[in-house]
Enzyme design. Structure first.
Site, PDB file in Angstrom:
ATOM      1  N   GLY A 126       0.868  -1.191   0.000  1.00  0.00           N
ATOM      2  CA  GLY A 126       0.000   0.000   0.000  1.00  0.00           C
ATOM      3  C   GLY A 126       0.896   1.229   0.000  1.00  0.00           C
ATOM      4  CG  ASN A 185       4.551   0.193   0.351  1.00  0.00           C
ATOM      5  OD1 ASN A 185       4.359  -0.685   1.164  1.00  0.00           O
ATOM      6  ND2 ASN A 185       4.307   0.036  -0.947  1.00  0.00           N
ATOM      7  N   GLY A 211      12.903   6.902 -12.775  1.00  0.00           N
ATOM      8  CA  GLY A 211      13.443   5.547 -12.651  1.00  0.00           C
ATOM      9  C   GLY A 211      14.965   5.586 -12.545  1.00  0.00           C
ATOM     10  CG  ASP A 235       5.011   3.509  -2.624  1.00  0.00           C
ATOM     11  OD1 ASP A 235       4.515   4.429  -3.313  1.00  0.00           O
ATOM     12  OD2 ASP A 235       4.629   2.328  -2.699  1.00  0.00           O
TER      13      ASP A 235
END
Ligand code: RIB
Length: 308
Positions: A41, A45, A229, A259
């Protein structure tokens, strides 16, 4: 005096994870690995990520009165998160069905369950937590009206004291009210979220993250962070735009890395870091998180981040 560096208001899900060689197309069946069940979640997290790094953290969330709810509460407590604000009951605990492919990329479907019952009234009843936090971090796996209530309370402040700084990751993305956007400092988006929020204008079809950042800033947030990323993150405010590079690491599973990034970022802002410095720290936390499987199970402690 604040009791918490960070209050996270958001979701808590049981993550049901299957590794696959490739994702099924429409109408197709593929075989995958044994099922793994992890605490997850986006809100839960972030709270675990920050607490594991040493943040004084509280979580305001809702779980069901069931085994998954207990799994999530245990995980928060083990990480050192204050769970006084975790409400129990009203619906089954949220569940995320996750496939992870050999490159470490994931696809996620969330059944909100109890997360959808975290109401504006719950926020008002837990206002004490907001008065006690330097930063409040939000995502969108809880009702938008609940997010808006947190933002209203935070921006109104408490008498002669300002309310907590607002960090928002609009995930999964949804149209945001003007007052919510205006409170974000920063708005944290990945490529999908940036494109969604900008889909009503030409910037949404641009390939240039700087264009996204500039266009998002023009919608009202005080600052914007675009996560890229393995490329790092772009930090933008009224004065400048800076690319903070990431580290080259072996990617095992990207689930929850965003997160971990946002939880770490929000914590460092609560400690008083400048935004760019907080992002420099957070990209290292996000990089560490992709090197292991799972969401919360993959989050590093401060020693691991320093050793990267
Ligand atoms: O960001 C990863 C998280 O998204 C998972 O833990 C899953 O629960 C979904 O909320």
């Amino acid at each position: 005096m604040h009791d918490y560096d960070l209050l996270v208001v958001g979701s808590a899900n049981a993550d049901l994870v299957i590794g696959v060689d490739r994702r099924p197309g429409s109408g197709e069946t593929v075989l995958g690995s044994d099922l793994a069940v992890h605490p997850g979640g986006k809100g839960a997290n972030q709270a675990v990520a920050a607490a594991r790094l040493g943040a004084r953290t509280a979580l305001l969330a809702r779980v069901g009165e069931d085994d998954y709810g207990r799994l999530l509460l245990d995980s928060q407590r083990t990480a050192g998160v204050d769970t006084a604000g975790v409400l129990v009951g009203g619906a089954p605990t949220g569940v995320a069905l996750i496939t992870v492919d050999p490159s470490g990329d994931n696809s996620i479907v969330v059944s909100l369950g109890a997360n959808a019952r975290l109401s504006p009234g719950d926020i008002r009843a837990s206002a004490r937590l907001l008065t006690a936090a330097r930063v409040v971090s939000l995502q969108l796996e809880i009702p938008l009206e609940t997010v808006a209530e947190v933002v209203r309370t935070a921006t109104a402040g408490f008498g002669d004291r300002p309310g907590p700084r607002v960090v928002l990751n609009p995930s999964p993305p949804a149209p945001l009210p003007t007052d919510v956007l205006a409170a974000c400092d920063p708005l944290v988006v990945n490529e999908h979220e940036a494109r969604f929020l900008l889909s009503d204008g030409p910037a949404g079809s641009s390939e240039d993250p700087e264009v996204w950042a500039e266009a998002l800033l023009s919608r009202g947030p005080r600052s914007v962070v675009v996560t890229l990323g393995g490329e790092g993150a772009l930090v933008a405010d009224r004065d400048r735009t800076v690319l903070v590079p990431s580290l080259a690491v072996p990617v095992v599973d990207t689930t929850g890395a965003g997160d971990a990034f946002t939880g770490a970022l929000a914590w460092r802002l609560g400690l008083g870091d400048e935004l760019e410095d907080a992002v420099r720290f957070a990209v290292r936390v996000g990089a560490a998180a992709v090197t292991r499987a799972g969401a919360q199970a993959s989050f590093p402690d401060a020693g691991e981040v320093a050793a990267l």
